[in-house]
Design a protein around this motif. Structure first.
Motif, PDB file in Angstrom:
ATOM      1  N   VAL A 491       0.750  -1.334   0.071  1.00 44.27           N
ATOM      2  CA  VAL A 491      -0.032   0.040  -0.121  1.00 44.27           C
ATOM      3  C   VAL A 491       0.724   1.231  -0.094  1.00 44.27           C
ATOM      4  O   VAL A 491       0.763   2.281  -0.660  1.00 44.27           O
ATOM      5  CB  VAL A 491      -1.115  -0.163   1.250  1.00 44.27           C
ATOM      6  CG1 VAL A 491      -1.631   1.257   1.435  1.00 44.27           C
ATOM      7  CG2 VAL A 491      -1.826  -1.336   0.968  1.00 44.27           C
ATOM      8  N   GLN A 492       1.796   1.114   0.868  1.00 41.80           N
ATOM      9  CA  GLN A 492       2.734   2.378   0.883  1.00 41.80           C
ATOM     10  C   GLN A 492       3.421   2.574  -0.551  1.00 41.80           C
ATOM     11  O   GLN A 492       3.735   3.627  -0.897  1.00 41.80           O
ATOM     12  CB  GLN A 492       3.850   2.015   2.126  1.00 41.80           C
ATOM     13  CG  GLN A 492       4.687   3.215   2.218  1.00 41.80           C
ATOM     14  CD  GLN A 492       5.344   3.158   3.340  1.00 41.80           C
ATOM     15  OE1 GLN A 492       5.573   2.159   4.141  1.00 41.80           O
ATOM     16  NE2 GLN A 492       6.365   4.279   3.809  1.00 41.80           N
ATOM     17  N   GLN A 493       3.793   1.697  -1.147  1.00 41.76           N
ATOM     18  CA  GLN A 493       4.595   1.662  -2.372  1.00 41.76           C
ATOM     19  C   GLN A 493       3.686   2.178  -3.684  1.00 41.76           C
ATOM     20  O   GLN A 493       3.911   3.106  -4.238  1.00 41.76           O
ATOM     21  CB  GLN A 493       5.053   0.329  -2.922  1.00 41.76           C
ATOM     22  CG  GLN A 493       6.234  -0.069  -2.149  1.00 41.76           C
ATOM     23  CD  GLN A 493       6.860  -1.372  -2.388  1.00 41.76           C
ATOM     24  OE1 GLN A 493       6.213  -1.988  -3.512  1.00 41.76           O
ATOM     25  NE2 GLN A 493       7.901  -1.881  -2.107  1.00 41.76           N
ATOM     26  N   GLU A 494       2.235   1.797  -3.394  1.00 39.09           N
ATOM     27  CA  GLU A 494       1.563   2.275  -4.427  1.00 39.09           C
ATOM     28  C   GLU A 494       1.086   3.599  -4.272  1.00 39.09           C
ATOM     29  O   GLU A 494       0.960   4.662  -5.130  1.00 39.09           O
ATOM     30  CB  GLU A 494       0.422   1.560  -4.450  1.00 39.09           C
ATOM     31  CG  GLU A 494       0.470   0.007  -4.886  1.00 39.09           C
ATOM     32  CD  GLU A 494      -0.948  -0.986  -4.675  1.00 39.09           C
ATOM     33  OE1 GLU A 494      -1.897  -0.376  -4.051  1.00 39.09           O
ATOM     34  OE2 GLU A 494      -0.832  -1.768  -5.233  1.00 39.09           O
ATOM     35  N   GLN A 495       1.145   4.237  -2.936  1.00 32.84           N
ATOM     36  CA  GLN A 495       0.635   5.535  -2.490  1.00 32.84           C
ATOM     37  C   GLN A 495       2.067   6.407  -3.084  1.00 32.84           C
ATOM     38  O   GLN A 495       1.705   7.603  -3.675  1.00 32.84           O
ATOM     39  CB  GLN A 495       0.412   5.883  -1.222  1.00 32.84           C
ATOM     40  CG  GLN A 495      -0.759   5.013  -0.525  1.00 32.84           C
ATOM     41  CD  GLN A 495      -0.926   5.100   1.015  1.00 32.84           C
ATOM     42  OE1 GLN A 495      -0.065   5.548   1.754  1.00 32.84           O
ATOM     43  NE2 GLN A 495      -2.347   4.697   1.434  1.00 32.84           N
ATOM     44  N   GLN A 497       4.075   5.783  -5.426  1.00 34.17           N
ATOM     45  CA  GLN A 497       3.828   5.925  -6.918  1.00 34.17           C
ATOM     46  C   GLN A 497       2.826   6.705  -7.537  1.00 34.17           C
ATOM     47  O   GLN A 497       3.032   7.554  -8.297  1.00 34.17           O
ATOM     48  CB  GLN A 497       3.737   4.490  -7.675  1.00 34.17           C
ATOM     49  CG  GLN A 497       4.947   3.323  -7.354  1.00 34.17           C
ATOM     50  CD  GLN A 497       4.635   2.305  -7.993  1.00 34.17           C
ATOM     51  OE1 GLN A 497       3.398   1.918  -8.335  1.00 34.17           O
ATOM     52  NE2 GLN A 497       5.623   1.122  -7.750  1.00 34.17           N
ATOM     53  N   ALA A 498       1.368   6.623  -6.874  1.00 31.67           N
ATOM     54  CA  ALA A 498       0.386   7.652  -7.055  1.00 31.67           C
ATOM     55  C   ALA A 498       1.052   9.065  -6.856  1.00 31.67           C
ATOM     56  O   ALA A 498       0.634   9.937  -7.689  1.00 31.67           O
ATOM     57  CB  ALA A 498      -0.728   7.511  -6.313  1.00 31.67           C
ATOM     58  N   GLN A 499       1.620   9.306  -5.829  1.00 33.05           N
ATOM     59  CA  GLN A 499       2.065  10.771  -5.559  1.00 33.05           C
ATOM     60  C   GLN A 499       3.028  11.076  -6.427  1.00 33.05           C
ATOM     61  O   GLN A 499       3.055  12.517  -7.034  1.00 33.05           O
ATOM     62  CB  GLN A 499       2.606  10.801  -4.055  1.00 33.05           C
ATOM     63  CG  GLN A 499       1.827  10.697  -2.935  1.00 33.05           C
ATOM     64  CD  GLN A 499       2.204  10.410  -1.542  1.00 33.05           C
ATOM     65  OE1 GLN A 499       3.436  10.862  -1.367  1.00 33.05           O
ATOM     66  NE2 GLN A 499       1.512  10.602  -0.714  1.00 33.05           N
ATOM     67  N   MET A 500       3.947  10.140  -7.041  1.00 31.38           N
ATOM     68  CA  MET A 500       4.879  10.732  -7.834  1.00 31.38           C
ATOM     69  C   MET A 500       4.285  11.029  -9.163  1.00 31.38           C
ATOM     70  O   MET A 500       4.878  12.035  -9.936  1.00 31.38           O
ATOM     71  CB  MET A 500       6.040   9.522  -8.009  1.00 31.38           C
ATOM     72  CG  MET A 500       7.113   9.366  -6.851  1.00 31.38           C
ATOM     73  SD  MET A 500       8.184   8.230  -7.070  1.00 31.38           S
ATOM     74  CE  MET A 500       9.106   8.709  -8.416  1.00 31.38           C
ATOM     75  N   MET A 501       3.600  10.265  -9.853  1.00 29.08           N
ATOM     76  CA  MET A 501       2.760  10.393 -10.953  1.00 29.08           C
ATOM     77  C   MET A 501       1.989  11.902 -10.928  1.00 29.08           C
ATOM     78  O   MET A 501       1.988  12.478 -11.785  1.00 29.08           O
ATOM     79  CB  MET A 501       1.843   9.429 -11.363  1.00 29.08           C
ATOM     80  CG  MET A 501       2.437   7.814 -11.590  1.00 29.08           C
ATOM     81  SD  MET A 501       1.393   6.629 -12.075  1.00 29.08           S
ATOM     82  CE  MET A 501       0.644   7.248 -13.533  1.00 29.08           C
ATOM     83  N   MET A 503       2.533  14.166  -9.019  1.00 27.39           N
ATOM     84  CA  MET A 503       3.528  15.553  -8.920  1.00 27.39           C
ATOM     85  C   MET A 503       4.092  15.624 -10.306  1.00 27.39           C
ATOM     86  O   MET A 503       4.328  16.605 -10.940  1.00 27.39           O
ATOM     87  CB  MET A 503       4.672  15.178  -8.115  1.00 27.39           C
ATOM     88  CG  MET A 503       4.160  15.074  -6.643  1.00 27.39           C
ATOM     89  SD  MET A 503       5.575  14.754  -5.389  1.00 27.39           S
ATOM     90  CE  MET A 503       6.922  16.090  -5.677  1.00 27.39           C
ATOM     91  N   ALA A 504       4.262  14.577 -11.119  1.00 28.41           N
ATOM     92  CA  ALA A 504       4.752  14.757 -12.493  1.00 28.41           C
ATOM     93  C   ALA A 504       3.663  15.250 -13.486  1.00 28.41           C
ATOM     94  O   ALA A 504       4.119  16.299 -14.195  1.00 28.41           O
ATOM     95  CB  ALA A 504       5.246  13.424 -13.048  1.00 28.41           C
ATOM     96  N   GLN A 505       2.558  14.864 -13.265  1.00 28.99           N
ATOM     97  CA  GLN A 505       1.536  15.499 -13.870  1.00 28.99           C
ATOM     98  C   GLN A 505       1.209  17.074 -13.607  1.00 28.99           C
ATOM     99  O   GLN A 505       1.033  17.732 -14.388  1.00 28.99           O
ATOM    100  CB  GLN A 505       0.201  14.574 -13.678  1.00 28.99           C
ATOM    101  CG  GLN A 505       0.133  13.240 -14.428  1.00 28.99           C
ATOM    102  CD  GLN A 505      -1.155  12.765 -14.138  1.00 28.99           C
ATOM    103  OE1 GLN A 505      -2.115  13.011 -13.384  1.00 28.99           O
ATOM    104  NE2 GLN A 505      -1.093  11.253 -14.318  1.00 28.99           N
ATOM    105  N   GLN A 506       1.423  17.414 -12.418  1.00 21.50           N
ATOM    106  CA  GLN A 506       1.532  18.688 -11.900  1.00 21.50           C
ATOM    107  C   GLN A 506       2.388  19.895 -12.330  1.00 21.50           C
ATOM    108  O   GLN A 506       2.180  20.711 -12.771  1.00 21.50           O
ATOM    109  CB  GLN A 506       1.077  18.853 -10.496  1.00 21.50           C
ATOM    110  CG  GLN A 506      -0.054  18.450  -9.934  1.00 21.50           C
ATOM    111  CD  GLN A 506      -0.213  18.333  -8.203  1.00 21.50           C
ATOM    112  OE1 GLN A 506       0.877  18.618  -7.639  1.00 21.50           O
ATOM    113  NE2 GLN A 506      -1.424  17.818  -7.802  1.00 21.50           N
ATOM    114  N   GLY A 507       3.674  18.858 -12.606  1.00 19.04           N
ATOM    115  CA  GLY A 507       4.798  19.730 -12.900  1.00 19.04           C
ATOM    116  C   GLY A 507       4.765  19.911 -14.622  1.00 19.04           C
ATOM    117  O   GLY A 507       5.387  20.692 -15.106  1.00 19.04           O
TER     118      GLY A 507
END
Length: 542
Positions: A491-495, A497-501, A503-507
């Motif tokens: 669950v932590q890894q998936e969270q 990864q979701a945060q990185m994606m 952030m990438a989309q926001q940037g």
């Protein structure tokens, strides 16, 4: 220890001594068996030619089979462990297990429980258990033997004696078996001075004499006794101990499991369930016999002809149906018993007794009241009321049957490397008795009740560890959660990864907009440069 503690070669003598104490219980069991299932506890001195009593009613046999089936489903429910491997919180703290890891520990223990349950199913232990339960329902006593390999064997009250101390602790068990010489080991044959078995016969011996010798049966006694530390066992033939049969078992790992239906203080044997209702069964048997014999007599048709009348019996007998013959109707009468009212009284009494016995043996027909509209909730409530009456039976069987059986099965599986060896005193099997509390159903009900209360408290759900709750609920249902529920790491890894994606989309959005703006500005600058290079426009021609 008991005064009858055996010395060498005294198992047979001890059996004869304890046989006198067993006799009243055995005679009572035979009487109860005659009114239910006569072949279950046969009469004394029975053999292949024994003619068994045939009851006039079947309510006893139906009740025994039905009650034994219900007990079997309660004690060994299919596809659900009847026990729980329990470990307390203080022990977990000593072992360094964090509270958030408790659900994982319980999940692994549940996997071991399911392994033991599969062993119960594959070894056909349920079949022998059903036979043993019928014996304790009728006779009150039974003896189970669970060897290191294979299924389970049931010994009837005819074949064993037992001695307990005033607290109910077993001191001695002696089993008597009739064994053919053909199946004896070489060691026993040498002790007896016989040549039993195919490989032990001399080539020049008389074949007829050898055959008779092979068909001869001898008494073999197995003695199990408690020596204040362990269970000691040995076998004996003709007053001689068999050296290879001598062995010991830990206190809670004995393969010999004596069971009983009802505990009576000061008695070495138990009492059967049928014995408590023997009066009703005897009364019903007598009434059923009278009704059946009376009905058979009433069904017999006899015509009485007046000997001084004009009607001929031969003419009546030979005239076909619808024909004519000379005679007077008053000369012929039909014999009638005129006992209808008497039969009615007996029938009503028998029905009343059948209803009481049906409630006692928990037959389904006794649960539903007479009526067209009977709700399922009403039937369920009445069934629970009836089953609650057997709470004492479940309690004694949980301690004298379920717990020793589970301990013995786990001991067998650990010796066969099918289960890991658990630290003694840390993890112990706990039997949960009763219909509603069997297995982990009680834990499931508690979890659901707790969550219902939590959902009614504002902002309380935010404080619930839902991953731990899901694991505990699956464990309570007996479901293997491996691969089904995500771990905290997953669950932590998936969270992450979701945060990185995200952030990438926001940037990436502003970057794309800036790049577009820069490209647009570049096109404007290029246009201005080209105009400057072309110079100012000339005056119009004129």
């Amino acid at each position: 220890m008991a005064d009858t503690k055996p010395e060498q070669g005294s198992a047979g003598a001890l059996y004869k001594t304890l046989e006198q104490d067993r006799m009243p219980f055995l005679l009572r069991a035979i009487e109860a068996s005659n009114l239910t299932i006569p072949t279950l506890v046969p009469p004394l001195g029975h053999d292949r030619a024994t003619k068994y009593y045939t009851p006039y009613q079947s309510i006893g046999a139906r009740g025994v089979n039905n009650l034994a089936s219900k007990l079997l489903l309660a004690l060994l429910p299919p596809n659900t462990p009847c026990f729980r491997l329990d470990i307390d919180s203080s022990t977990l703290e000593k072992l360094g297990v964090m509270p958030e890891q408790k659900a994982d520990v319980e999940s692994k223990l549940a996997k071991m429980e399911r392994s033991v349950q599969r062993k119960i199913e594959t070894e056909a232990i349920r079949v022998s258990t059903f036979e043993a339960l019928k014996h304790i329902v009728v006779g009150g006593n039974g003896l189970l033997y669970l060897p290191q390999k294979g299924g389970m064997r049931v010994f009837h009250l005819h074949n064993f004696v037992i001695q307990r101390d005033p607290m109910g602790q077993v001191l001695d068990i002696v089993v008597k078996e009739r064994v053919a010489k053909a199946v004896l080991s070489d060691e026993v044959c040498e002790m007896l001075g016989d040549k039993a078995g195919d490989s032990k016969y001399e080539e020049g011996a008389d074949k007829k004499e050898n055959l008779q010798d092979r068909e001869t049966n001898i008494d073999m006694f197995t003695h199990v006794y408690w020596d204040d530390k362990n269970w000691v066992v040995y076998q004996e033939v003709q007053g001689m101990k068999i050296p290879s049969s001598i062995g010991e078992y830990p206190a809670d790992k004995s393969p010999w499991i004596p069971i009983r239906m009802a505990k009576i203080d000061g008695e070495s044997y138990g009492r059967g369930y049928v014995e408590e209702y023997l009066g009703d069964l005897k009364s019903l048997e007598g009434l059923s016999q009278a009704i059946i014999e009376g009905a058979a007599a009433a069904a017999k048709i006899l015509f009485l002809v007046n000997p001084n009348g004009t009607t001929s019996m031969d003419d009546l007998a030979t005239t076909e149906s619808g024909g004519f013959c000379q005679g007077t109707a008053d000369d012929v009468n039909v014999l009638q018993l005129q006992k209808y009212n008497d039969f009615r009284v007996a029938l009503d009494a028998s029905r009343s007794i059948e209803e009481r016995l049906s409630f006692a043996f928990m037959l389904n027909s006794s649960v539903q009241r007479a009526g067209e509209r009977v709700t399922a909730e009403e039937i369920r409530f009445m069934a629970q009321e009836l089953e609650a009456g057997l709470g004492g039976v479940y309690s004694i069987l949980s301690q004298e049957f379920q717990l020793p059986l589970i301990n013995r099965l786990m001991f067998r599986m650990q010796r066969a490397k099918e289960l890991p060896t658990l630290p003694k005193g840390v993890v112990e099997p706990v039997i949960v008795t009763g219909i509603e509390a069997l297995g982990r159903g009680n834990d499931l009900n508690k979890l659901d009740t707790f969550m219902e209360a939590v959902m009614q408290i504002p902002e309380a759900t935010a404080r619930v560890n839902w991953g731990d709750y899901m694991t505990r609920r699956a464990t309570a249902l007996g479901i293997d959660t491996e691969g089904l529920i995500k771990t905290d790491e997953q669950v932590q890894q998936e969270q992450q990864q979701a945060q990185m994606m995200q952030m990438a989309q926001q940037g990436l959005g502003p970057a794309i907009g800036a790049a577009g703006q820069m490209a647009k500005q570049g096109m404007v600058n290029d246009g201005n440069t080209e105009q400057a290079q072309a110079g100012p426009a000339g005056p119009p021609a004129g």
